[in-house]
Write a protein that holds these residues in place. Structure first.
Motif, PDB file in Angstrom:
ATOM      1  N   ASP A   4       0.533  -0.735  -0.631  1.00 32.71           N
ATOM      2  CA  ASP A   4      -0.278  -0.356   0.194  1.00 32.71           C
ATOM      3  C   ASP A   4       0.642   0.980  -0.228  1.00 32.71           C
ATOM      4  OD1 ASP A   4      -2.210  -1.216  -0.259  1.00 32.71           O
ATOM      5  OD2 ASP A   4      -3.116  -0.918   1.896  1.00 32.71           O
ATOM      6  N   SER A 151      -5.728  -9.025  -2.201  1.00 30.76           N
ATOM      7  CA  SER A 151      -5.737  -9.720  -1.005  1.00 30.76           C
ATOM      8  C   SER A 151      -7.660  -9.916  -0.269  1.00 30.76           C
ATOM      9  CB  SER A 151      -5.245  -9.613   0.442  1.00 30.76           C
ATOM     10  OG  SER A 151      -4.726  -8.432   0.793  1.00 30.76           O
ATOM     11  N   GLY A 152      -8.099 -10.108   0.578  1.00 31.23           N
ATOM     12  CA  GLY A 152      -9.221  -9.540   1.333  1.00 31.23           C
ATOM     13  C   GLY A 152     -10.455 -10.175   1.516  1.00 31.23           C
ATOM     14  N   ARG A 157      -2.729 -12.846   2.525  1.00 24.85           N
ATOM     15  CA  ARG A 157      -1.725 -11.508   2.642  1.00 24.85           C
ATOM     16  C   ARG A 157      -0.734 -11.959   1.909  1.00 24.85           C
ATOM     17  NH1 ARG A 157      -3.529  -6.342   2.354  1.00 24.85           N
ATOM     18  NH2 ARG A 157      -1.634  -4.827   2.194  1.00 24.85           N
ATOM     19  N   SER A 173       0.299  -4.215  -2.858  1.00 18.33           N
ATOM     20  CA  SER A 173      -0.614  -5.769  -2.280  1.00 18.33           C
ATOM     21  C   SER A 173      -1.541  -4.407  -2.766  1.00 18.33           C
ATOM     22  CB  SER A 173      -0.117  -5.329  -0.894  1.00 18.33           C
ATOM     23  OG  SER A 173       0.476  -6.540  -0.596  1.00 18.33           O
ATOM     24  N   THR A 175      -5.947  -3.921  -1.177  1.00 17.76           N
ATOM     25  CA  THR A 175      -6.913  -4.662  -0.657  1.00 17.76           C
ATOM     26  C   THR A 175      -8.180  -5.099  -1.111  1.00 17.76           C
ATOM     27  OG1 THR A 175      -5.709  -4.561   1.286  1.00 17.76           O
ATOM     28  CG2 THR A 175      -8.126  -4.403   1.947  1.00 17.76           C
ATOM     29  N   SER A 204     -10.680  -1.035  -0.766  1.00 19.81           N
ATOM     30  CA  SER A 204      -9.831   0.311   0.551  1.00 19.81           C
ATOM     31  C   SER A 204      -9.657   2.071   0.539  1.00 19.81           C
ATOM     32  CB  SER A 204      -8.832  -0.980   1.841  1.00 19.81           C
ATOM     33  OG  SER A 204      -7.922  -1.299   0.967  1.00 19.81           O
ATOM     34  N   SER A 207      -5.403   1.485  -0.408  1.00 20.58           N
ATOM     35  CA  SER A 207      -5.626   1.176  -1.648  1.00 20.58           C
ATOM     36  C   SER A 207      -6.022   1.454  -3.173  1.00 20.58           C
ATOM     37  CB  SER A 207      -6.059  -0.896  -1.996  1.00 20.58           C
ATOM     38  OG  SER A 207      -5.730  -1.759  -1.218  1.00 20.58           O
TER      39      SER A 207
END
Length: 285
Positions: A4, A151-152, A157, A173, A175, A204, A207
């Protein structure tokens, strides 16, 4: 691993010239397609499905790829694995190196070894069985020489660091926060080395900021186009194959010089998949 945080991407490509790059692809026919369990919001076992229609729609996609000049290889489907048609989930392949998939839900667990066997039997020497859960190109998308990793909901992750170590490439990464976009490839599509299209509301806040920094001129999908899986698309640098009902995205792509091609995969959408889900790119060195 880039977690991030901002990172540079390759110099912005010319938007005036679109060049098709022939790809080598792996697909799996939906010979055993069905929706008899539910592991995502799209799957409703009570809703009727047609295996014959799923096969016909899949064959149309395969024929489109071949007609455009791509090479399509086929893995044999296995009885009892109705989601094996979604080949993108079976592995991630970069520079001829294969990171296998380890699925979160028991209903799909056997797909990982099935795909890994295919690679071992078809000349791929560097094959890695993962320690952590990852669902292949469902959550790993290559943009230039950077891996965008989701991921999420599905992929662990911790697997992002595993992928970075295995491929030797930076991993960003991202989310996911919307359960209807449970894989990265349902919320984001790579159009070229430095261009993407995505649905901001699937990510997110942090992100979204990363994506805005890395790809400030990205195509942003509307809620309507995201809802019909318009971002579950495949690009060869010139042609973009995507669900035919994603009309807004098609218009934006044309404005940028791409040639969008609408595909009808509505039967497979009943299981939560479309163009990209059916397509695993075999990137060799």
């Amino acid at each position: 691993m880039i977690d991030d945080l901002t990172e540079t991407v390759p110099a912005r490509a010319s938007r005036n010239v679109r060049t098709m790059t022939p790809k080598r692809l792996l697909m799996c026919p939906p010979s055993h397609f069905d929706v008899n369990y539910s592991i995502n919001p799209w799957m409703v076992p009570e809703k009727p499905t047609s295996r014959d229609l799923a096969v016909a729609q899949w064959e149309q996609l395969r024929d489109l790829y071949v007609g455009l000049g791509h090479t399509v290889e086929v893995i044999a489907p296995e009885q009892g694995l109705p989601d094996m048609v979604f080949a993108a989930n079976g592995a991630t392949v970069v520079d001829g190196r294969v990171l296998g998939a380890r699925f979160r839900h028991r209903e799909r667990t056997a797909e990982g070894p099935a795909y890994l066997r295919w690679f071992e039997e078809n000349g791929f020497d560097s094959v890695h069985w993962p320690e952590y859960i990852n669902e292949g190109e469902g959550d790993y998308l290559l943009a230039g020489r950077t891996i965008l990793a989701g991921s999420g909901f599905r992929t662990d992750r911790r697997s992002h660091a595993e992928a970075q170590d295995f491929f030797g490439l930076p991993v960003v990464s991202l989310t996911l926060v919307n359960p209807r976009h449970y894989h990265l490839d349902t919320a984001l599509s790579v159009l070229s080395d430095d261009e993407i299209m995505y649905y901001p509301e699937a990510f997110s806040d942090s992100s979204r900021r990363v994506l805005e920094t890395l790809f400030p001129d990205a195509v942003r999908a509307s809620a309507e186009d995201a809802a019909v899986f318009g971002l579950n698309a495949f690009s060869d640098g010139r042609h973009v194959l995507l669900p035919q009902s994603a009309v807004g995205l098609m218009a934006q792509l044309r404005e940028r010089g791409f040639e969008p091609i609408g595909v009808d995969l509505t039967e497979l959408l009943k299981a939560g998949g479309s163009v990209k889900c059916c397509t695993l790119e075999l990137r060799t060195a």
